[in-house]
Design a protein around this motif. Structure first.
Motif, PDB file in Angstrom:
ATOM      1  N   ASP A  58      24.333  28.465  35.023  1.00 41.27           N
ATOM      2  CA  ASP A  58      25.714  28.686  35.456  1.00 41.27           C
ATOM      3  C   ASP A  58      26.337  29.845  34.692  1.00 41.27           C
ATOM      4  OD1 ASP A  58      26.753  26.259  37.236  1.00 41.27           O
ATOM      5  OD2 ASP A  58      25.351  25.460  35.765  1.00 41.27           O
ATOM      6  N   PRO A  59      27.179  30.635  35.352  1.00 39.74           N
ATOM      7  CA  PRO A  59      27.910  31.686  34.638  1.00 39.74           C
ATOM      8  C   PRO A  59      28.811  31.070  33.571  1.00 39.74           C
ATOM      9  CG  PRO A  59      28.085  31.986  37.022  1.00 39.74           C
ATOM     10  CD  PRO A  59      27.487  30.632  36.788  1.00 39.74           C
ATOM     11  N   PRO A  60      29.091  31.797  32.503  1.00 42.15           N
ATOM     12  CA  PRO A  60      30.020  31.291  31.490  1.00 42.15           C
ATOM     13  C   PRO A  60      31.397  30.998  32.093  1.00 42.15           C
ATOM     14  CG  PRO A  60      28.843  33.227  30.683  1.00 42.15           C
ATOM     15  CD  PRO A  60      28.536  33.120  32.144  1.00 42.15           C
ATOM     16  N   ASP A  61      32.117  30.080  31.462  1.00 43.78           N
ATOM     17  CA  ASP A  61      33.443  29.721  31.969  1.00 43.78           C
ATOM     18  C   ASP A  61      34.366  30.932  32.049  1.00 43.78           C
ATOM     19  OD1 ASP A  61      32.451  27.198  32.048  1.00 43.78           O
ATOM     20  OD2 ASP A  61      33.799  26.346  30.534  1.00 43.78           O
ATOM     21  N   ALA A  62      34.274  31.849  31.086  1.00 47.22           N
ATOM     22  CA  ALA A  62      35.141  33.023  31.082  1.00 47.22           C
ATOM     23  C   ALA A  62      34.938  33.876  32.335  1.00 47.22           C
ATOM     24  CB  ALA A  62      34.888  33.864  29.829  1.00 47.22           C
ATOM     25  N   VAL A  63      33.712  33.925  32.840  1.00 49.04           N
ATOM     26  CA  VAL A  63      33.429  34.695  34.061  1.00 49.04           C
ATOM     27  C   VAL A  63      34.125  34.054  35.260  1.00 49.04           C
ATOM     28  CG1 VAL A  63      31.610  35.347  35.681  1.00 49.04           C
ATOM     29  CG2 VAL A  63      31.261  35.631  33.222  1.00 49.04           C
ATOM     30  N   ILE A  64      34.045  32.729  35.350  1.00 47.33           N
ATOM     31  CA  ILE A  64      34.669  32.038  36.478  1.00 47.33           C
ATOM     32  C   ILE A  64      36.186  32.143  36.391  1.00 47.33           C
ATOM     33  CG2 ILE A  64      34.854  29.824  37.678  1.00 47.33           C
ATOM     34  CD1 ILE A  64      32.097  29.129  36.565  1.00 47.33           C
ATOM     35  N   HIS A  65      36.743  32.081  35.173  1.00 46.24           N
ATOM     36  CA  HIS A  65      38.186  32.276  35.012  1.00 46.24           C
ATOM     37  C   HIS A  65      38.602  33.671  35.473  1.00 46.24           C
ATOM     38  CE1 HIS A  65      39.569  28.598  33.231  1.00 46.24           C
ATOM     39  NE2 HIS A  65      38.674  28.630  32.268  1.00 46.24           N
ATOM     40  N   PRO A  90      28.799  39.449  35.038  1.00 45.96           N
ATOM     41  CA  PRO A  90      28.624  40.500  36.044  1.00 45.96           C
ATOM     42  C   PRO A  90      28.909  41.895  35.504  1.00 45.96           C
ATOM     43  CG  PRO A  90      29.935  38.678  36.906  1.00 45.96           C
ATOM     44  CD  PRO A  90      29.802  38.460  35.439  1.00 45.96           C
ATOM     45  N   ASP A  91      29.694  41.988  34.427  1.00 48.16           N
ATOM     46  CA  ASP A  91      30.001  43.293  33.837  1.00 48.16           C
ATOM     47  C   ASP A  91      28.976  43.697  32.784  1.00 48.16           C
ATOM     48  OD1 ASP A  91      32.390  43.512  35.336  1.00 48.16           O
ATOM     49  OD2 ASP A  91      33.400  42.189  33.917  1.00 48.16           O
ATOM     50  N   GLY A  92      28.028  42.826  32.520  1.00 46.45           N
ATOM     51  CA  GLY A  92      27.009  43.134  31.528  1.00 46.45           C
ATOM     52  C   GLY A  92      25.941  44.069  32.071  1.00 46.45           C
ATOM     53  N   CYS A 122      20.285  44.295  26.174  1.00 49.06           N
ATOM     54  CA  CYS A 122      21.274  43.657  27.049  1.00 49.06           C
ATOM     55  C   CYS A 122      22.608  43.545  26.317  1.00 49.06           C
ATOM     56  CB  CYS A 122      20.810  42.268  27.482  1.00 49.06           C
ATOM     57  SG  CYS A 122      19.356  42.280  28.564  1.00 49.06           S
ATOM     58  N   PHE A 123      23.679  43.772  27.034  1.00 46.12           N
ATOM     59  CA  PHE A 123      25.015  43.740  26.431  1.00 46.12           C
ATOM     60  C   PHE A 123      26.008  43.170  27.432  1.00 46.12           C
ATOM     61  CE2 PHE A 123      29.208  45.724  26.010  1.00 46.12           C
ATOM     62  CZ  PHE A 123      29.550  45.301  24.724  1.00 46.12           C
ATOM     63  N   ASP A 124      26.871  42.277  26.933  1.00 45.51           N
ATOM     64  CA  ASP A 124      27.952  41.707  27.742  1.00 45.51           C
ATOM     65  C   ASP A 124      29.279  42.013  27.079  1.00 45.51           C
ATOM     66  OD1 ASP A 124      26.822  39.964  30.009  1.00 45.51           O
ATOM     67  OD2 ASP A 124      25.606  39.346  28.305  1.00 45.51           O
ATOM     68  N   PRO A 125      30.166  42.729  27.754  1.00 43.30           N
ATOM     69  CA  PRO A 125      31.485  42.984  27.169  1.00 43.30           C
ATOM     70  C   PRO A 125      32.294  41.693  27.095  1.00 43.30           C
ATOM     71  CG  PRO A 125      31.432  43.748  29.438  1.00 43.30           C
ATOM     72  CD  PRO A 125      30.027  43.332  29.083  1.00 43.30           C
ATOM     73  N   PRO A 126      33.164  41.560  26.090  1.00 41.83           N
ATOM     74  CA  PRO A 126      33.979  40.345  25.998  1.00 41.83           C
ATOM     75  C   PRO A 126      35.016  40.304  27.106  1.00 41.83           C
ATOM     76  CG  PRO A 126      34.672  41.945  24.359  1.00 41.83           C
ATOM     77  CD  PRO A 126      33.433  42.516  24.998  1.00 41.83           C
ATOM     78  N   SER A 127      35.347  39.096  27.525  1.00 44.34           N
ATOM     79  CA  SER A 127      36.393  38.940  28.524  1.00 44.34           C
ATOM     80  C   SER A 127      37.746  39.166  27.878  1.00 44.34           C
ATOM     81  CB  SER A 127      36.324  37.539  29.139  1.00 44.34           C
ATOM     82  OG  SER A 127      37.415  37.340  30.022  1.00 44.34           O
ATOM     83  N   LEU A 128      38.558  40.022  28.494  1.00 41.57           N
ATOM     84  CA  LEU A 128      39.893  40.321  27.968  1.00 41.57           C
ATOM     85  C   LEU A 128      40.988  39.660  28.790  1.00 41.57           C
ATOM     86  CD1 LEU A 128      39.376  44.133  27.243  1.00 41.57           C
ATOM     87  CD2 LEU A 128      39.071  42.193  25.691  1.00 41.57           C
ATOM     88  N   LEU A 129      40.579  38.781  29.700  1.00 40.20           N
ATOM     89  CA  LEU A 129      41.546  38.123  30.566  1.00 40.20           C
ATOM     90  C   LEU A 129      41.699  36.670  30.145  1.00 40.20           C
ATOM     91  CD1 LEU A 129      40.500  39.478  34.076  1.00 40.20           C
ATOM     92  CD2 LEU A 129      42.251  40.353  32.538  1.00 40.20           C
ATOM     93  N   HIS A 130      42.903  36.156  30.363  1.00 42.28           N
ATOM     94  CA  HIS A 130      43.184  34.749  30.107  1.00 42.28           C
ATOM     95  C   HIS A 130      44.028  34.231  31.256  1.00 42.28           C
ATOM     96  CE1 HIS A 130      44.114  31.018  28.070  1.00 42.28           C
ATOM     97  NE2 HIS A 130      45.396  31.230  28.333  1.00 42.28           N
ATOM     98  N   CYS A 131      43.600  33.179  31.885  1.00 43.07           N
ATOM     99  CA  CYS A 131      44.361  32.636  33.006  1.00 43.07           C
ATOM    100  C   CYS A 131      45.045  31.349  32.586  1.00 43.07           C
ATOM    101  CB  CYS A 131      43.474  32.403  34.236  1.00 43.07           C
ATOM    102  SG  CYS A 131      42.050  31.348  33.944  1.00 43.07           S
ATOM    103  N   ASP A 132      46.273  31.191  33.023  1.00 40.75           N
ATOM    104  CA  ASP A 132      47.059  30.001  32.699  1.00 40.75           C
ATOM    105  C   ASP A 132      47.351  29.275  33.995  1.00 40.75           C
ATOM    106  OD1 ASP A 132      48.553  28.115  31.424  1.00 40.75           O
ATOM    107  OD2 ASP A 132      50.388  29.330  31.405  1.00 40.75           O
ATOM    108  N   HIS A 133      47.031  27.990  34.035  1.00 43.63           N
ATOM    109  CA  HIS A 133      47.200  27.209  35.255  1.00 43.63           C
ATOM    110  C   HIS A 133      48.314  26.197  35.052  1.00 43.63           C
ATOM    111  CE1 HIS A 133      43.382  28.747  36.832  1.00 43.63           C
ATOM    112  NE2 HIS A 133      42.981  28.681  35.584  1.00 43.63           N
TER     113      HIS A 133
END
Length: 206
Positions: free
Chosen positions: A130-137, A174-176, A187-198
Motif C-alpha cells: 500500500d502507498p504510505p498514508d501521506a501519499v493518500i492524504h 509517486p513523486d519519487g 532511489c529517493f522520495d521527497p518528503p510530503s509538504l502537505l497536511h490535510c485537515d478533515h
C-alpha cells in the motif's frame, strides 16, 4: 424611513450557506450473546461467538466458524476511492484475511489495507503493498496506482520501479525516483509538504 428599515433588515438577515448538511452515520447496535453484550457496527454472531466492527466503515463476516471483523485505517475512511471499492474478507484453507483487493494464491490469502494498494505474485508467493498514508492524504481519490515488478525471485512494489536480473527496487511515492546505474540502485522520495485537515469523515457507503 421604510427604506432605512429595509436596509437594516437586510444587514442583519442570516446569510444562507451552500455547505451540505453533515450526514451522521447510523447508530451502533448492541448484540447480546453467551451472557455478554457486544456493541458496534455490522455485528455478526455464531453459536459461540459475537463480534462487531468498531466503525460504520468496517465489516464483519462469519468464516471458518468464527466472526471476523475489520475496520479500514483512518486514511482510507477520509479518502474513499471514486470506484466505490469496499473492504471484504476472504478465507482459504482456514486462513482469513480482510481488507481491500483480497487475493488468493497458492494456499495464501492476503489483502491491501487501503483501496489504493496492489497485490502481486511471484515464485509462489503473494505480496500486497500500500502507498504510505501521506501519499493518500496528498492525492486522495486520484492516488496513482502503484505497480509491482519482479526480477528472478525478487519482487518489489511501488513507483518508478527498476530491476536488474536478480534485484528490484521501487520508490515509495509517486513523486519519487529510482535510477539504475552500473547495476547500482539510487532511489529517493521527497518528503510530503502537505497536511490535510478533515472536519468530518464522509458518510459510510452501504
Amino acid at each position: 424611513m421604510l427604506s432605512l428599515l429595509s436596509a437594516l433588515w437586510l444587514a442583519t438577515a442570516p446569510v444562507a450557506t451552500s455547505e451540505p448538511p453533515v450526514v451522521r452515520p447510523p447508530p451502533p447496535e448492541c448484540v447480546f450473546s453467551q451472557g455478554r453484550s457486544v456493541c458496534g457496527y455490522q455485528c455478526k454472531r455464531t453459536a459461540t461467538e459475537v463480534a462487531c466492527a468498531r466503525t460504520p466503515y468496517g465489516i464483519c463476516e462469519v468464516l471458518v466458524g468464527g466472526v471476523h471483523c475489520w475496520d479500514p485505517p483512518l486514511v482510507a475512511i477520509q479518502h474513499p476511492p471514486a470506484t466505490g471499492a469496499k473492504p471484504e474478507c476472504k478465507e482459504l484453507r482456514g486462513q482469513v484475511a480482510c481488507g481491500y483487493n483480497c487475493r488468493q494464491f497458492n494456499g495464501e490469502v492476503a489483502c491491501n489495507r487501503t483501496p489504493y494498494g496492489v497485490c502481486s505474485t511471484n515464485f509462489n508467493k503473494l505480496t500486497c503493498w500500500d502507498p504510505p498514508d501521506a501519499v493518500i492524504h496528498q492525492y486522495g481519490a486520484q492516488t496513482p496506482a502503484p505497480r509491482c515488478l519482479n526480477a528472478s525471485e525478487a519482487l518489489a512494489c511501488g513507483y518508478d520501479c527498476k530491476a536488474t536480473r536478480t534485484e528490484v527496487q521501487c520508490a515509495s511515492t509517486p513523486d519519487g525516483v529510482c535510477r539504475l546505474d552500473n547495476q547500482r540502485f539510487s532511489c529517493f522520495d521527497p518528503p510530503s509538504l502537505l497536511h490535510c485537515d478533515h472536519s468530518a469523515p464522509p458518510p459510510p457507503r452501504h
